[in-house]
Design an enzyme around this catalytic site. Structure first.
Site, PDB file in Angstrom:
ATOM      1  N   ARG A  86       2.080  -1.134   1.525  1.00 20.75           N
ATOM      2  CA  ARG A  86       3.119  -1.187   0.497  1.00 20.75           C
ATOM      3  C   ARG A  86       2.905  -0.025  -0.466  1.00 20.75           C
ATOM      4  O   ARG A  86       2.733  -0.224  -1.672  1.00 20.75           O
ATOM      5  CB  ARG A  86       3.074  -2.521  -0.253  1.00 20.75           C
ATOM      6  CG  ARG A  86       3.416  -3.749   0.598  1.00 20.75           C
ATOM      7  CD  ARG A  86       3.510  -4.983  -0.289  1.00 20.75           C
ATOM      8  NE  ARG A  86       3.808  -6.175   0.477  1.00 20.75           N
ATOM      9  CZ  ARG A  86       2.944  -7.149   0.720  1.00 20.75           C
ATOM     10  NH1 ARG A  86       1.704  -7.046   0.268  1.00 20.75           N
ATOM     11  NH2 ARG A  86       3.294  -8.223   1.399  1.00 20.75           N
TER      12      ARG A  86
ATOM     13  N   GLN B 185      -6.062  -0.739   2.433  1.00 22.44           N
ATOM     14  CA  GLN B 185      -6.499  -1.225   3.745  1.00 22.44           C
ATOM     15  C   GLN B 185      -5.413  -1.053   4.801  1.00 22.44           C
ATOM     16  O   GLN B 185      -5.506  -1.604   5.885  1.00 22.44           O
ATOM     17  CB  GLN B 185      -6.887  -2.708   3.644  1.00 22.44           C
ATOM     18  CG  GLN B 185      -7.968  -2.972   2.612  1.00 22.44           C
ATOM     19  CD  GLN B 185      -8.407  -4.420   2.562  1.00 22.44           C
ATOM     20  OE1 GLN B 185      -9.591  -4.711   2.609  1.00 22.44           O
ATOM     21  NE2 GLN B 185      -7.472  -5.342   2.457  1.00 22.44           N
TER      22      GLN B 185
ATOM     23  N   ASN C 101      -9.099  -3.117   7.242  1.00 17.84           N
ATOM     24  CA  ASN C 101      -8.365  -4.254   6.706  1.00 17.84           C
ATOM     25  C   ASN C 101      -9.224  -5.514   6.746  1.00 17.84           C
ATOM     26  O   ASN C 101      -9.420  -6.123   7.798  1.00 17.84           O
ATOM     27  CB  ASN C 101      -7.077  -4.470   7.504  1.00 17.84           C
ATOM     28  CG  ASN C 101      -6.234  -5.577   6.907  1.00 17.84           C
ATOM     29  OD1 ASN C 101      -6.411  -5.940   5.748  1.00 17.84           O
ATOM     30  ND2 ASN C 101      -5.316  -6.111   7.686  1.00 17.84           N
TER      31      ASN C 101
ATOM     32  N   ASP D 266      -2.138  -8.059  -7.237  1.00 16.21           N
ATOM     33  CA  ASP D 266      -1.518  -7.852  -5.937  1.00 16.21           C
ATOM     34  C   ASP D 266      -0.792  -6.518  -5.936  1.00 16.21           C
ATOM     35  O   ASP D 266      -0.409  -5.995  -6.994  1.00 16.21           O
ATOM     36  CB  ASP D 266      -0.517  -8.976  -5.643  1.00 16.21           C
ATOM     37  CG  ASP D 266      -1.074 -10.009  -4.685  1.00 16.21           C
ATOM     38  OD1 ASP D 266      -2.123  -9.756  -4.079  1.00 16.21           O
ATOM     39  OD2 ASP D 266      -0.451 -11.078  -4.543  1.00 16.21           O
TER      40      ASP D 266
ATOM     41  N   ASP E 230       2.176  -6.116  -4.420  1.00 21.56           N
ATOM     42  CA  ASP E 230       3.625  -6.332  -4.348  1.00 21.56           C
ATOM     43  C   ASP E 230       4.150  -7.054  -5.578  1.00 21.56           C
ATOM     44  O   ASP E 230       4.988  -7.942  -5.490  1.00 21.56           O
ATOM     45  CB  ASP E 230       3.988  -7.101  -3.078  1.00 21.56           C
ATOM     46  CG  ASP E 230       3.305  -8.460  -2.982  1.00 21.56           C
ATOM     47  OD1 ASP E 230       2.335  -8.692  -3.732  1.00 21.56           O
ATOM     48  OD2 ASP E 230       3.740  -9.282  -2.160  1.00 21.56           O
TER      49      ASP E 230
ATOM     50  N   ASP F 280      -8.553 -17.269  -3.853  1.00 24.51           N
ATOM     51  CA  ASP F 280      -8.445 -17.376  -5.311  1.00 24.51           C
ATOM     52  C   ASP F 280      -8.736 -18.794  -5.801  1.00 24.51           C
ATOM     53  O   ASP F 280      -9.457 -18.996  -6.783  1.00 24.51           O
ATOM     54  CB  ASP F 280      -7.073 -16.904  -5.804  1.00 24.51           C
ATOM     55  CG  ASP F 280      -5.910 -17.453  -4.989  1.00 24.51           C
ATOM     56  OD1 ASP F 280      -6.112 -18.378  -4.182  1.00 24.51           O
ATOM     57  OD2 ASP F 280      -4.782 -16.942  -5.156  1.00 24.51           O
TER      58      ASP F 280
ATOM     59  N   HIS G 255       6.681 -11.547  -8.725  1.00 23.40           N
ATOM     60  CA  HIS G 255       6.157 -11.574  -7.351  1.00 23.40           C
ATOM     61  C   HIS G 255       7.215 -12.173  -6.440  1.00 23.40           C
ATOM     62  O   HIS G 255       8.052 -12.975  -6.867  1.00 23.40           O
ATOM     63  CB  HIS G 255       4.886 -12.434  -7.341  1.00 23.40           C
ATOM     64  CG  HIS G 255       4.070 -12.351  -6.089  1.00 23.40           C
ATOM     65  ND1 HIS G 255       4.409 -13.008  -4.937  1.00 23.40           N
ATOM     66  CD2 HIS G 255       2.901 -11.708  -5.811  1.00 23.40           C
ATOM     67  CE1 HIS G 255       3.500 -12.783  -4.004  1.00 23.40           C
ATOM     68  NE2 HIS G 255       2.581 -11.988  -4.513  1.00 23.40           N
TER      69      HIS G 255
END
Length: 704
Positions: free
Chosen positions: A205, A234, A263, A290, A292, A418, A442
Site C-alpha cells: 500500500r 514487507q 513478510n 496501520d 491503510d 494486538d 480505517h
C-alpha cells in the site's frame, strides 16, 4: 456576570484574565483544532455552528459551520475559528471537547486549565457533562477587544469519576468573534515531555503509506516530539518507489527510516518497530500505525501527553472511524468476552455511531438518546467512561517500560496480536485506555471476508493460542465447543477451504508453541497453495465468467429462505443440512450453479440446502462458485470431531506449555533470530496478499 460567577463557584471553576504570554508551568494536554481539509463529512467531529435565538439556541446551522471553517483556513490555520455576527459555535465535539473522565481515572491530573485566546466581540461559555449525559454551565466570560485577549478557566476534575466531558461554546456579538487558539492544559509539575517513535507496518500500500508520511511532514508540532518514523515495508511494491515518496521523505528528513524485510505479517512488522525503538533507547513510547489509515495527527500529541501524566505506564489507543463514512465512529471500545474468548464492543457503547446524523425527531426523547446517531451533546452514552481490554493497532501508543517488562508482539503473523498484547500487559499491571480525541480513519470490518479466506487459519490458530495463554476458564470456557460448531458451519456452507484451514490451525496448535516463530515466514505460501485446490477459494470478477445459473427443481412451495431462529430451529436446520450434505450431488449442479447468493444472504442455513451456488464477496468485487462435495464433508466432519476432542483433552497441558513459552516467544532475542532467518525482503509475489490487518475471526466474518 453574577450568575456566571455563582455557577463557576458551585462547580469549582475559576476564571482569571491573563496577559497574552502563556502562564509558566502549564503543559498543553489537548489543542483545539480544525480539520486539515474542508471535508464536510468530518466537520461535526470538530465544531458545531449554532444560532443563539432563545429556545432555538441549540438549533444547528450548517451555514455558520461552513463559514467558521472557511475562516479558520483563511485566517490562522487549524487553530482558528471565525464566528460571524450573531453566530454561535460549539466545541462539544469528538475532537475538541475534553474527555475529563479519562484524565480523572488514569492520570495524576486533578485540575485542567482551559486557555482561550480571542479577539472581537465574543462570549465564551464553558460546560461540563455528567456520566449520565446531563450538561451544566460552569463558567463564562465576555470579551470585547480589537487585539488578542487571553482568558483562562481553572476546572476541577473531581466530579468525573464515572464519566463526563468539558467543552466550550463561543458566541459572537455585534462584531465577528475570532477564536485564535484554545488549549486544555495542566500544571506540568515534575512531569517531563515524553518522546515517541512511530512504527508503520506496510504491505503493498505504498500510496496510503506515503500519504500518511506526507501528513506527518505537514505537522511540525507533532514532529517536535517524534524521534523516529520507522516504516517496516514487507511488500512487493515498495514505498520508496512511490512517486510521492521523495517529497515526503524530504519533509521528514533524518527522522524517517525505511526497513525492508520479508513478510512477517502485522505482528512481525510491529515487533520490528518495537524492537528498533528499544534498541535506539531514546524514545519513551512507540506509536503503532496501520498503513491503510488516515490519521488525525493531533492524536500523537494527545497520546504522548496522556502517557506522560498516567499514574502507571499505560497503553493509549485511538478510536477507529469509518474511512468511507468519515463522520461514523466504527469502534469506541473493545473488550474480550472471557467465556467465549471472543471480541465484542465494550459495555454501554454503540457500533457505527454517526456524529453528523441527528437522531430521528419522530422518536421519543428516551429512544432518541439511545439511537446510534447524533452529536456528542445529544448522545448520552458517549458521556459514560468506557473501559477496555485492548485497542487495535491501527493507532496505539505503547510505553517502552511496558515493552521492556512484557516483551514484543507474539509471532502471530496477523489477527489477535494486538488483543493478546494488551491482555498480557494488563496481567502485568499495565492498563489499556482507548482515548477519545485520538483516532484514525480505517476501512470498516464489514467489507472484509477475512473469516473465510486465507486468514481463517490465523483467526483460529491465534484465538486458540491467546486463550491457552490467558483464559481464566477450564479448557477455555466455551471456546472449543464454539470452534467445533464454526467448523461444521463452514462445511455445511460449502466453505471447505475455511473449514480445512481451521483444522490445520488446530493441528499446529497441538504441536506446541515452538511452531510459531519457526513457521511465521513460510506458513502463508503454504496456505495459499493449499487453498488453490478448493472451488470456494477461486474468485472471479463477475457472474458471467461462470456457467449460467440453472435449477431443475424450484424451492419447496415457492418459499424463500429465512435464517433459522431459536435453538430448536437452528438444530433442525443443521441436521437437515447434514443429511443433505451426505446425499449424492445433483449432476446438473456440477455443470451449472443452482443459485446466485448475495453476500448479505450468505448463511450456512441457506447454502446447506444447495448443491452449488455463486456467492459474492463482502466487498462486492468477486464471485466464487461454491460446490457441494459429500466426500470432503465426511472427512471434515471426522477430522473436526477428532481434533476438537483431542484439543479439549490436552488443553491443560497445552495451556501450561504455551504460558511457559510466552516470555520467550515475545522476547526481542527470539524476534531478532526470526528477522535474520527470514531475510531482508520478499521476492515479488503478487499471490501473497498478507499484510498488517486488524483482528478478525471466523465466528463473525464481518468482525474485522
Amino acid at each position: 456576570m453574577t450568575d456566571d460567577a455563582q455557577a463557576a463557584g458551585q462547580d469549582g471553576a475559576q476564571r482569571s484574565q491573563q496577559a497574552p504570554d502563556a502562564p509558566r508551568g502549564l503543559r498543553v494536554l489537548q489543542r483545539v483544532v480544525m480539520p486539515v481539509d474542508r471535508d464536510l463529512d468530518v466537520l461535526k467531529l470538530y465544531v458545531e455552528g449554532e444560532i443563539a435565538r432563545g429556545a432555538e439556541a441549540f438549533a444547528a446551522e450548517t451555514a455558520v459551520e461552513a463559514e467558521a471553517v472557511a475562516g479558520a483556513a483563511d485566517d490562522i490555520g487549524r487553530r482558528s475559528v471565525v464566528v460571524p455576527v450573531g453566530g454561535r459555535v460549539s466545541f462539544a465535539t469528538y475532537f475538541n471537547a475534553f474527555p475529563a473522565s479519562y484524565w480523572r481515572r488514569w492520570t495524576t491530573v486533578e485540575e485542567v486549565v482551559l486557555r482561550v485566546r480571542v479577539r472581537g466581540e465574543a462570549h465564551v461559555i464553558v460546560y461540563r457533562s455528567s456520566a449520565k449525559g446531563h450538561a451544566q454551565r460552569v463558567a463564562s466570560v465576555r470579551v470585547d477587544c480589537e487585539t488578542s485577549c487571553e482568558e483562562t478557566f481553572r476546572l476541577t476534575l473531581g466530579p468525573f469519576i464515572d464519566g463526563g466531558w468539558y467543552w466550550m461554546d463561543v458566541l459572537a456579538g455585534e462584531r465577528d468573534a475570532v477564536l485564535e487558539r484554545a488549549d486544555w492544559c495542566a500544571e506540568a509539575g515534575h512531569v517531563r515531555q515524553g518522546r515517541v517513535s512511530l512504527g508503520i507496518t506496510t504491505f503493498d500500500r505504498p500510496g496510503f503509506c506515503v500519504d500518511q508520511l506526507a501528513a506527518l511532514g505537514r505537522a511540525p508540532e507533532v514532529l517536535d516530539v517524534v524521534d523516529e518514523i520507522i516504516v517496516v515495508d514487507q511488500g512487493t511494491r515498495r514505498v520508496r518507489d512511490d512517486g510521492g515518496f521523495a517529497r515526503a521523505a524530504e519533509a521528514l528528513g533524518s527522522r524517517l527510516r525505511v526497513i525492508e524485510q520479508a513478510n512477517l505479517g502485522g505482528s512481525g512488522g510491529f515487533a520490528r518497530a518495537m524492537d528498533e525503538t528499544l534498541k535506539a533507547g531514546t524514545s519513551d513510547y512507540v506509536l503503532l500505525l496501520d498503513d491503510d489509515v488516515v490519521t488525525e495527527t493531533e492524536g500523537v500529541l494527545r497520546a504522548v501527553a496522556f502517557g506522560d501524566f498516567a499514574r502507571t505506564p499505560t497503553i493509549v489507543g485511538g478510536h477507529m472511524f469509518n474511512l468511507f463514512v468519515r463522520s461514523q465512529l466504527h469502534a469506541y471500545g473493545e473488550t474480550i468476552q472471557r467465556y467465549r474468548w471472543w471480541w465484542e464492543a465494550a459495555a454501554n457503547t454503540r457500533r457505527e455511531h454517526d456524529f453528523a446524523q441527528p437522531p430521528d425527531p419522530a422518536l421519543s426523547p428516551g429512544l432518541r438518546a439511545k439511537t446510534s446517531s447524533g452529536s456528542l451533546r445529544k448522545t448520552k452514552w458517549l458521556h459514560r467512561r468506557v473501559d477496555v481490554d485492548y485497542n487495535g493497532w491501527w493507532m496505539c501508543l505503547i510505553p517502552a517500560d511496558v515493552m521492556r517488562k512484557v516483551g514484543l508482539s507474539l509471532p502471530m503473523f496477523i489477527k489477535w496480536d494486538d488483543a493478546e498484547y494488551c491482555v498480557r500487559a494488563g496481567a502485568a499491571g499495565f492498563p489499556t485506555v482507548s482515548l477519545p480525541g485520538m483516532a484514525a480513519w480505517h476501512v470498516p470490518w464489514q467489507d472484509k471476508d477475512d473469516g473465510i479466506d486465507w486468514q481463517a487459519y490465523f483467526h483460529e490458530r491465534n484465538r486458540l493460542v491467546t486463550a491457552l495463554m490467558h483464559s481464566p476458564y477450564e479448557r477455555g470456557g466455551n471456546l472449543v465447543k464454539e470452534s467445533f460448531i464454526i467448523s461444521v458451519k463452514h462445511a455445511l456452507a460449502m466453505q471447505y477451504s475455511a473449514a480445512e484451514l481451521m483444522l490445520s490451525a488446530i493441528e499446529d496448535v497441538l504441536t506446541g508453541p515452538e511452531h510459531m516463530h519457526a513457521g511465521i515466514a513460510a506458513k502463508l505460501p503454504e496456505i495459499m497453495a493449499f487453498r488453490a485446490a478448493f472451488p470456494d477459494a477461486r474468485n472471479r470478477s463477475s457472474h458471467e465468467q461462470f456457467p449460467q445459473v440453472r435449477r431443475d427443481k424450484p424451492p419447496k412451495r415457492g418459499r424463500g429462505f429465512k435464517p433459522p431462529r431459536g435453538t430448536v430451529n437452528v438444530l433442525a436446520s443443521a441436521m437437515l443440512g447434514t443429511v443433505k450434505q451426505l446425499r449424492p450431488v445433483d449432476p446438473g449442479a456440477r455443470a451449472n450453479p443452482q443459485a446466485v447468493v448475495p453476500h448479505i444472504d450468505r448463511h450456512w442455513g441457506l447454502l446447506s440446502q444447495l448443491d452449488s451456488a455463486l456467492v459474492s464477496s463482502a466487498d462486492g468485487t468477486k464471485v466464487a462458485w461454491y460446490q457441494r462435495d459429500p466426500e470432503r464433508f465426511r472427512k471434515i466432519l471426522r477430522r473436526t470431531s477428532v481434533l476438537h476432542a483431542r484439543l479439549s483433552r490436552e488443553w491443560p497441558e497445552l495451556s501450561r506449555r504455551y504460558r511457559a513459552a510466552m516470555d520467550e516467544l515475545a522476547s526481542p532475542e527470539a524476534w531478532r533470530a526470526t528477522f535474520g532467518a527470514a531475510g531482508p525482503a520478499n521476492p515479488a509475489n503478487p499471490a501473497n496478499p498478507a499484510g498488517p490487518a486488524g483482528p478478525a475471526g471466523p465466528a463473525d466474518p464481518e468482525r474485522r
